[in-house]
Design a protein around this motif. Structure first.
Motif, PDB file in Angstrom:
ATOM      1  N   GLY A 138       0.786  -1.218   0.000  1.00 38.23           N
ATOM      2  CA  GLY A 138       0.000   0.000   0.000  1.00 38.23           C
ATOM      3  C   GLY A 138       0.819   1.269   0.000  1.00 38.23           C
ATOM      4  O   GLY A 138       0.280   2.349   0.268  1.00 38.23           O
ATOM      5  N   ARG A 139       2.078   1.156  -0.308  1.00 35.37           N
ATOM      6  CA  ARG A 139       2.938   2.345  -0.385  1.00 35.37           C
ATOM      7  C   ARG A 139       3.298   2.600  -1.850  1.00 35.37           C
ATOM      8  O   ARG A 139       2.476   2.378  -2.727  1.00 35.37           O
ATOM      9  CB  ARG A 139       4.213   2.133   0.455  1.00 35.37           C
ATOM     10  CG  ARG A 139       3.946   1.736   1.899  1.00 35.37           C
ATOM     11  CD  ARG A 139       3.307   2.866   2.684  1.00 35.37           C
ATOM     12  NE  ARG A 139       4.217   3.987   2.817  1.00 35.37           N
ATOM     13  CZ  ARG A 139       3.934   5.105   3.461  1.00 35.37           C
ATOM     14  NH1 ARG A 139       2.735   5.248   4.031  1.00 35.37           N
ATOM     15  NH2 ARG A 139       4.807   6.087   3.554  1.00 35.37           N
ATOM     16  N   GLY A 140       4.477   3.054  -2.119  1.00 36.95           N
ATOM     17  CA  GLY A 140       4.908   3.311  -3.484  1.00 36.95           C
ATOM     18  C   GLY A 140       6.183   4.122  -3.501  1.00 36.95           C
ATOM     19  O   GLY A 140       6.802   4.368  -2.457  1.00 36.95           O
ATOM     20  N   PHE A 141       6.587   4.548  -4.694  1.00 33.12           N
ATOM     21  CA  PHE A 141       7.787   5.366  -4.841  1.00 33.12           C
ATOM     22  C   PHE A 141       7.427   6.829  -4.599  1.00 33.12           C
ATOM     23  O   PHE A 141       6.346   7.287  -4.947  1.00 33.12           O
ATOM     24  CB  PHE A 141       8.389   5.197  -6.229  1.00 33.12           C
ATOM     25  CG  PHE A 141       9.015   3.855  -6.465  1.00 33.12           C
ATOM     26  CD1 PHE A 141      10.365   3.660  -6.243  1.00 33.12           C
ATOM     27  CD2 PHE A 141       8.248   2.782  -6.903  1.00 33.12           C
ATOM     28  CE1 PHE A 141      10.951   2.431  -6.455  1.00 33.12           C
ATOM     29  CE2 PHE A 141       8.825   1.544  -7.118  1.00 33.12           C
ATOM     30  CZ  PHE A 141      10.181   1.363  -6.892  1.00 33.12           C
ATOM     31  N   ILE A 154      12.708   0.851   3.113  1.00 33.44           N
ATOM     32  CA  ILE A 154      12.208  -0.259   3.922  1.00 33.44           C
ATOM     33  C   ILE A 154      11.416   0.284   5.109  1.00 33.44           C
ATOM     34  O   ILE A 154      10.450  -0.326   5.565  1.00 33.44           O
ATOM     35  CB  ILE A 154      13.381  -1.140   4.398  1.00 33.44           C
ATOM     36  CG1 ILE A 154      14.159  -1.668   3.188  1.00 33.44           C
ATOM     37  CG2 ILE A 154      12.890  -2.295   5.258  1.00 33.44           C
ATOM     38  CD1 ILE A 154      15.391  -2.466   3.560  1.00 33.44           C
ATOM     39  N   GLY A 155      11.810   1.483   5.592  1.00 34.16           N
ATOM     40  CA  GLY A 155      11.094   2.108   6.694  1.00 34.16           C
ATOM     41  C   GLY A 155       9.672   2.489   6.344  1.00 34.16           C
ATOM     42  O   GLY A 155       8.839   2.693   7.246  1.00 34.16           O
ATOM     43  N   ASP A 156       9.355   2.600   5.032  1.00 31.69           N
ATOM     44  CA  ASP A 156       7.979   2.880   4.635  1.00 31.69           C
ATOM     45  C   ASP A 156       7.065   1.703   4.974  1.00 31.69           C
ATOM     46  O   ASP A 156       5.869   1.879   5.198  1.00 31.69           O
ATOM     47  CB  ASP A 156       7.904   3.161   3.131  1.00 31.69           C
ATOM     48  CG  ASP A 156       8.694   4.401   2.739  1.00 31.69           C
ATOM     49  OD1 ASP A 156       8.945   5.240   3.623  1.00 31.69           O
ATOM     50  OD2 ASP A 156       9.068   4.516   1.559  1.00 31.69           O
ATOM     51  N   ILE A 157       7.656   0.491   4.988  1.00 33.82           N
ATOM     52  CA  ILE A 157       6.865  -0.717   5.250  1.00 33.82           C
ATOM     53  C   ILE A 157       6.986  -1.151   6.712  1.00 33.82           C
ATOM     54  O   ILE A 157       6.004  -1.516   7.350  1.00 33.82           O
ATOM     55  CB  ILE A 157       7.324  -1.863   4.317  1.00 33.82           C
ATOM     56  CG1 ILE A 157       7.194  -1.419   2.853  1.00 33.82           C
ATOM     57  CG2 ILE A 157       6.532  -3.130   4.570  1.00 33.82           C
ATOM     58  CD1 ILE A 157       7.756  -2.416   1.867  1.00 33.82           C
ATOM     59  N   TYR A 158       8.221  -1.092   7.211  1.00 31.82           N
ATOM     60  CA  TYR A 158       8.479  -1.454   8.613  1.00 31.82           C
ATOM     61  C   TYR A 158       9.152  -0.255   9.286  1.00 31.82           C
ATOM     62  O   TYR A 158      10.376  -0.105   9.220  1.00 31.82           O
ATOM     63  CB  TYR A 158       9.373  -2.688   8.700  1.00 31.82           C
ATOM     64  CG  TYR A 158       8.770  -3.922   8.057  1.00 31.82           C
ATOM     65  CD1 TYR A 158       7.766  -4.631   8.693  1.00 31.82           C
ATOM     66  CD2 TYR A 158       9.210  -4.359   6.807  1.00 31.82           C
ATOM     67  CE1 TYR A 158       7.207  -5.760   8.115  1.00 31.82           C
ATOM     68  CE2 TYR A 158       8.661  -5.481   6.217  1.00 31.82           C
ATOM     69  CZ  TYR A 158       7.657  -6.183   6.868  1.00 31.82           C
ATOM     70  OH  TYR A 158       7.106  -7.288   6.278  1.00 31.82           O
ATOM     71  N   PRO A 159       8.383   0.594   9.943  1.00 33.10           N
ATOM     72  CA  PRO A 159       8.937   1.822  10.537  1.00 33.10           C
ATOM     73  C   PRO A 159       9.962   1.586  11.640  1.00 33.10           C
ATOM     74  O   PRO A 159      10.826   2.435  11.851  1.00 33.10           O
ATOM     75  CB  PRO A 159       7.691   2.539  11.096  1.00 33.10           C
ATOM     76  CG  PRO A 159       6.540   1.940  10.353  1.00 33.10           C
ATOM     77  CD  PRO A 159       6.925   0.523  10.081  1.00 33.10           C
TER      78      PRO A 159
END
Length: 369
Positions: A138-141, A154-159
């Motif tokens: 559910g994120r993106g560039f 990676i922090g966008d998915i696992y903060p």
């Protein structure tokens, strides 16, 4: 700092993109489609895409950040292609180094092309799937101003930086894909040089010596370029890996004792441009070390169509060249020394000179051999 990155990006793109395209065309036009030739084609194609992406990045910044990357679709497309191509570039050099080393160690064994292309294809598919991960989550560039490029972290998915999931993704996506390949490259370089120097090649002493010297220097140049331009990225990734797995507290720039702005600049330059500079350096090395490639480039730029396409209107064939050497021949039961004049025709009937040489020998005792 952004001006410096932009200047490097544009320069590398202007040199690397057309150079990689020309090198790709040269290997594509060769009559012998060996596994090595196909690997060089793929490497130059990936390098051309990588340098073109960096050139687009530099030109975009001239228009003002984020430039065309303000468009989310273009930003996502650029970031997706960038993450795939820079990883493929590193992997392909490792595969080429290993295959070259194996060929030198066992030159009489013929390897199937698919045995080399299959792992390349599998790795390419893995990278394509890997870079879909931010969209699946559910994120993106997104455009990172400090790095002047479209990225996902990676922090966008696992903060949580100290979570096991974050550490494992960082280890796979960064350490395994950028650091591990340097090991076979360096080892293969040493083994290839050692095997090449010890291998007995029949022919005139000076010719064999020059051949070995030329091949050795080329291998060393390519390896040094790879290590030189990838070493900063390797050190950067190793530093991050140690920082994560030792659960250090505080920002990483404070741990190594530099300012946040300087660390951001170094991180951006290392991640954004070092791999592309290696691709540009490879183009220069190919041009300086490959005489036939220089002839192909010269014929293309001077529009010498007859020399550019000598066979079937599309396949480049280097012109014949002559050389003279002294050799002993047996005549009437006795050995006599004679000077031979050799004319080499590199591609005859679709065969490469190393596969099926076609040449004429003439000597001063008027004896045909």
């Amino acid at each position: 700092k952004q001006w410096y990155q932009r200047r490097v990006a544009i320069t590398a793109g202007i040199i690397g993109t057309p150079g990689s395209v020309m090198s790709f065309v040269y290997f594509a036009f060769r009559c012998d489609k060996t596994s090595s030739t196909i690997q060089y084609m793929i490497i130059n194609l990936i390098d051309a895409i990588t340098t073109l992406l960096l050139l687009c990045n530099g030109l975009s910044e001239i228009l003002g950040t984020p430039g065309v990357f303000a468009n989310h679709t273009l930003c996502s497309l650029w970031g997706y292609l960038w993450n795939v191509t820079i990883r493929m570039s590193v992997f392909l050099v490792a595969v080429l180094s290993l295959s070259r080393c194996i060929s030198l160690y066992n030159p009489l064994r013929r390897y199937k092309t698919k045995s080399v292309l299959l792992p390349i294809l599998v790795y390419f598919i893995i990278l394509l799937v890997q870079q879909i991960l931010p969209f699946v989550k559910g994120r993106g560039f997104w455009y990172a101003k400090r790095m002047s490029m479209c990225i996902w972290l990676i922090g966008d998915i696992y903060p949580d930086f100290h979570s096991f999931s974050f550490k494992m993704l960082h280890f796979i996506f960064m350490f395994v894909e950028f650091v591990i390949p340097v090991c076979p490259v360096i080892i293969s370089c040493g083994v290839s040089i050692k095997v090449l120097q010890r291998r007995k090649i029949h022919g005139p002493i000076n010719t064999v010596k020059n051949h070995k010297s030329h091949a050795t220097v080329t291998i060393i140049y390519l390896t040094l370029a790879y290590v030189t331009f990838n070493l900063p990225l390797i050190l950067y990734i190793c530093l991050e890996t140690v920082y994560l797995w030792r659960n250090m507290s505080g920002n990483i720039n404070n741990v190594i004792g530099i300012s946040t702005s300087l660390y951001s600049f170094l991180a951006a330059f290392v991640n954004n441009q070092m791999v592309t500079l290696n691709a540009t350096a490879n183009v220069i090395i190919y041009f300086c070390r490959n005489k036939d490639l220089r002839g192909f480039w010269t014929s293309a730029f001077l529009c010498k169509v007859d020399q550019l396409a000598r066979r079937k209107g599309s396949v480049y064939v280097p012109p014949p060249h002559r050389s003279t050497f002294r050799h002993s021949v047996k005549r009437n039961g006795d050995y006599q020394t004679a000077d031979f004049s050799v004319t080499y025709y590199p591609h005859i009937n679709g065969h490469h000179m190393l596969k099926n040489s076609s040449f004429c020998l003439e000597n001063d005792i008027d004896e045909s051999v």
